[in-house]
Design a protein around this motif. Structure first.
Motif, PDB file in Angstrom:
ATOM      1  N   VAL A 147      -3.901   4.154   1.892  1.00  0.00           N
ATOM      2  CA  VAL A 147      -4.313   4.049   3.285  1.00  0.00           C
ATOM      3  C   VAL A 147      -4.249   5.427   3.949  1.00  0.00           C
ATOM      4  CG1 VAL A 147      -3.816   3.000   5.526  1.00  0.00           C
ATOM      5  CG2 VAL A 147      -3.488   1.685   3.416  1.00  0.00           C
ATOM      6  N   CYS A 201       0.845  -1.192   0.000  1.00  0.00           N
ATOM      7  CA  CYS A 201       0.000   0.000   0.000  1.00  0.00           C
ATOM      8  C   CYS A 201       0.881   1.243   0.000  1.00  0.00           C
ATOM      9  CB  CYS A 201      -0.910   0.014   1.226  1.00  0.00           C
ATOM     10  SG  CYS A 201      -0.005   0.185   2.795  1.00  0.00           S
ATOM     11  N   ARG A 223      -8.538   3.059   1.752  1.00  0.00           N
ATOM     12  CA  ARG A 223      -8.943   2.340   2.952  1.00  0.00           C
ATOM     13  C   ARG A 223      -8.418   3.053   4.183  1.00  0.00           C
ATOM     14  NH1 ARG A 223      -9.004  -3.894   3.444  1.00  0.00           N
ATOM     15  NH2 ARG A 223     -10.985  -3.278   4.387  1.00  0.00           N
ATOM     16  N   ASP A 224      -9.099   2.849   5.297  1.00  0.00           N
ATOM     17  CA  ASP A 224      -8.649   3.375   6.575  1.00  0.00           C
ATOM     18  C   ASP A 224      -7.873   2.295   7.314  1.00  0.00           C
ATOM     19  OD1 ASP A 224      -9.305   5.795   8.614  1.00  0.00           O
ATOM     20  OD2 ASP A 224      -9.198   3.881   9.690  1.00  0.00           O
ATOM     21  N   ILE A 225      -6.952   2.705   8.158  1.00  0.00           N
ATOM     22  CA  ILE A 225      -6.131   1.749   8.904  1.00  0.00           C
ATOM     23  C   ILE A 225      -6.987   0.808   9.741  1.00  0.00           C
ATOM     24  CG2 ILE A 225      -4.404   1.529  10.737  1.00  0.00           C
ATOM     25  CD1 ILE A 225      -3.149   4.100   9.747  1.00  0.00           C
ATOM     26  N   ILE A 247      -8.325  -2.149   7.864  1.00  0.00           N
ATOM     27  CA  ILE A 247      -7.310  -3.164   7.578  1.00  0.00           C
ATOM     28  C   ILE A 247      -7.039  -4.002   8.816  1.00  0.00           C
ATOM     29  CG2 ILE A 247      -4.881  -3.510   6.943  1.00  0.00           C
ATOM     30  CD1 ILE A 247      -5.092  -0.889   5.327  1.00  0.00           C
ATOM     31  N   VAL A 295       0.123  -0.280  10.201  1.00  0.00           N
ATOM     32  CA  VAL A 295       0.066  -0.879   8.859  1.00  0.00           C
ATOM     33  C   VAL A 295       1.051  -2.044   8.775  1.00  0.00           C
ATOM     34  CG1 VAL A 295       0.500  -0.490   6.405  1.00  0.00           C
ATOM     35  CG2 VAL A 295      -0.733   1.221   7.737  1.00  0.00           C
ATOM     36  N   TYR A 325       0.817   5.132   1.997  1.00  0.00           N
ATOM     37  CA  TYR A 325       0.164   5.730   3.164  1.00  0.00           C
ATOM     38  C   TYR A 325       0.169   7.249   3.049  1.00  0.00           C
ATOM     39  CZ  TYR A 325      -0.476   7.430   7.914  1.00  0.00           C
ATOM     40  OH  TYR A 325      -0.927   8.124   9.002  1.00  0.00           O
TER      41      TYR A 325
END
Length: 662
Positions: free
Chosen positions: A624, A548, A650-652, A655, A570, A550
């Motif tokens: 992210v 990903c 996506r948000d942490i 995940i 992450v 960030y």
């Protein structure tokens, strides 16, 4: 023969030399002091503000940033060049002071000489190398400014004067040294000449001129060099040379309060106006900033609004305020700065983070907005006016019924504070995580992570209001304080000991801004909270490999210096991060800050699209973030960049919840 030299060789050391030399020197310093003092009248046009408290800490910042060039070095290559230039000139200044101290002090009065032997050799080598470094750095600056000038870098008469004077001082210094050495050291102490390598090269080049010609050249250049130095001193108040003093002073005058905190207005006092409509509405420090600014354009280069073709340049904002201060103090700030420029700011703080002169940009923009909103009733668009109305009626800018604010938490392990206040943490949900379908998934994930760690979570539900941050940054201080007072009263009523929020804007507001209004409850962002649970072993995850990139949100990163905790989360989930070119303190805003989440982006290109393109350029298929505003902007930005299917936001928390050990 002892390693030393005659300090006033070929010039003499009698009254005929010393009297005019020191008369001119003190006259130049007097002129500097007089016109420097005159500039105080310009600064006094602003309102008072205390920037002399905690002097020990301020002196520490001053020394750190002046002597170590700490803020300047953040600019990387140009910063290192400036640092070497400064240190070189500092060595030259100290060397000149030592010459004066011995020649006109210890030797003249006590017949004591310290510039001898090994110390003199080191002294001579240090000054030669410092002069060479300063010349090379100055040449590099000239090439950058005049030959390969970056877009947006403006040159003026000041720049030409500064480069010309400094070059002349450095070059004449080496020519003086070379002429002296050609007559003295090359003939009588050739081994000593090697301790002045640049001077030796010049001496060899001049050696064919003959003794008398060299002496005449030396004397003429010595007085010319002295005149140039005196001219340099005199020019300081009238050119950008004044930043030698003003920028240094700005390190001492920097705010010591919470990073990025705004002044909380007294909305219940007898003030006739709020915000800044004219120069006198700003503080004296705001005006002083305009003299500290060197127009290096670092702020402009990092401004997301300027980088997407909007009519905002933080550098020009400061310059325009300075023009008003030095010209017509009654000029209207909005008319001079331009409404589009004022409304384009995302308050991301990238300008202030990189500024080597410690200039404060954001508070000036917000103060102008405050006047537009509180005194003129003006917003950047009808959609913002509508959002403000929604907040007044329903406590959120989305216009959804306040009674449904806690509906997202049905069937989740969450306790309404009105039912039971015996919880481990109060989750301050925020507007987007309460009402926006995409962000509700993040709120749900966070609650499940807390449950897995054995943390009992409470929420206010319909009793929670917008934290007020977007309203405040848009200039609506009154609405912000109204919302804040209601939230603070409610949280205190329940005796909450700790607040956790997944929104960096809520976090920054509760952790810093609410303090001025009597809020003292510990507040934490969910990334540091969850990271601590992981390290303590309360929360366990099974990592699974993925790639990903960030995005550092502005209000968690630059405003609160939180960069590692989100990355560690992450990585704990098995992620490999491909960093974007603009990351951590240099992260590029998503475009939602400064209340812009409520406004349509009508000027230039879209900030969220540009940031999405930066993410895509890493080759990672996942973007992210840790902020509901960022997530919302990226959902739109990815579509606008036509990256759907190639990049997933996506948000942490989303995940992590997939990796939780049951």
């Amino acid at each position: 023969m002892e390693a030393t030299r005659e300090l006033y060789w070929n010039i003499g050391h009698g009254a005929a030399v010393l009297v005019p030399m020191y008369v001119v020197t003190f006259a130049a310093l007097g002129l500097l002091a007089y016109y420097g003092y005159q500039r105080l009248a310009i600064y006094r046009q602003g309102k008072p503000v205390n920037r002399t408290d905690n002097r020990a800490e301020r002196v520490k910042m001053l020394l750190q940033n002046v002597l170590l060039q700490s803020k300047v070095l953040k600019v990387k290559a140009p910063g290192f060049a400036h640092g070497f230039f400064f240190w070189s000139f500092a060595v030259l200044f100290v060397g000149t002071a030592l010459v004066a101290l011995q020649a006109d002090g210890t030797d003249l009065l006590f017949h004591v000489r310290f510039l001898t032997g090994s110390f003199y050799k080191i002294f001579s080598l240090a000054l030669d190398l410092a002069g060479l470094a300063a010349t090379l750095m100055l040449a590099g600056f000239a090439v950058r400014r005049y030959l390969v000038r970056p877009a947006g870098l403006e040159s003026s008469r000041d720049d030409a004067i500064m480069h010309g004077l400094l070059f002349a001082i450095l070059i004449t210094g080496f020519l003086i040294e070379g002429a002296r050495m050609a007559v003295t050291e090359l003939v009588y102490q050739p081994e000593l000449a090697y301790w002045s390598p640049v001077g030796l090269l010049v001496a060899n080049a001049l050696s064919g001129l003959g003794d008398q010609a060299l002496r005449s050249l030396h004397a003429g250049l010595w007085w010319l060099h002295f005149a140039l130095v005196a001219g340099f001193i005199c020019s300081i108040p009238f050119t950008k040379f004044r930043h030698i003093f003003t920028t240094s002073a700005n390190y001492f005058l920097a705010p010591l309060g919470p990073k990025g905190a705004l002044v909380t207005l007294d909305m219940e006092g007898d003030a006739e106006s709020f915000g800044a409509a004219k120069l006198g509405d700003l503080t004296w420090k705001d005006i002083f900033d305009t003299d500290a600014c060197t127009k290096c354009k670092r702020c402009q280069d990092r401004c997301p609004a300027h980088g997407t073709d909007k009519p905002l340049s933080p550098m020009k904002i400061i310059d325009q305020v300075g023009e008003i201060a030095r010209g017509q103090a009654e000029d209207n700030l909005v008319e001079t700065l331009g409404k589009d420029a004022v409304w384009s700011c995302t308050t991301c703080r990238a300008c202030q983070e990189i500024c080597p002169a410690a200039v404060e940009h954001v508070n000036k923009v917000v103060d102008v907005r405050r006047n537009l909103v509180l005194m003129e009733g003006e917003f950047p668009g009808e959609e913002v006016t509508t959002a403000m109305g929604n907040v007044e009626v329903n406590g959120n800018p989305l216009g959804l019924a306040f009674a449904s604010r806690g509906d997202w938490a049905q069937d989740l392990p969450v306790t309404l504070m009105s039912d039971c206040a015996d919880v481990d943490i109060l989750y301050f949900v925020g507007c987007y995580a309460s009402f926006d379908k995409r962000n509700i998934k993040v709120a749900t994930a966070f609650v499940k992570l807390c449950a897995a760690a054995g943390i009992k979570v409470g929420i206010l539900g319909k009793e929670e209001k917008c934290c007020g941050e977007p309203m405040r940054k848009m200039g609506n201080e009154y609405l912000y304080q109204t919302l804040a007072a209601e939230n603070i009263a409610m949280i205190k009523e329940y005796g909450v000991k700790k607040v956790v929020t997944a929104c960096p804007h809520c976090f920054n507001t509760l952790a810093k801004d609410y303090r001025d209004l009597g809020f003292d409850v510990e507040t934490e962002h969910y990334t540091t909270f969850l990271n601590r649970l992981l390290k303590e072993g309360s929360l366990k995850v099974t990592p699974g490999a993925f790639e990903c990139t960030y995005h550092d949100s502005c209000y968690l990163g630059r405003y609160n210096d939180t960069y590692e905790a989100p990355r560690e989360l992450v990585q704990a989930a098995g992620g490999t991060i491909r960093e974007m070119d603009r990351s951590q303190a240099e992260s590029f805003c998503c475009g939602a800050g400064g209340g812009r989440i409520m406004a349509e982006e009508k000027l230039g290109s879209r900030i969220s699209v540009k940031r999405s393109q930066m993410a895509s350029a890493t080759g990672a298929g996942m973007l992210v973030s840790n902020c509901p505003f960022c997530l919302t902007m990226f959902e739109d930005g990815i579509k606008g960049a036509e990256l759907e299917g190639l990049l997933v936001p996506r948000d942490i928390a989303e995940i992590l919840v997939e990796k939780v050990v049951a």
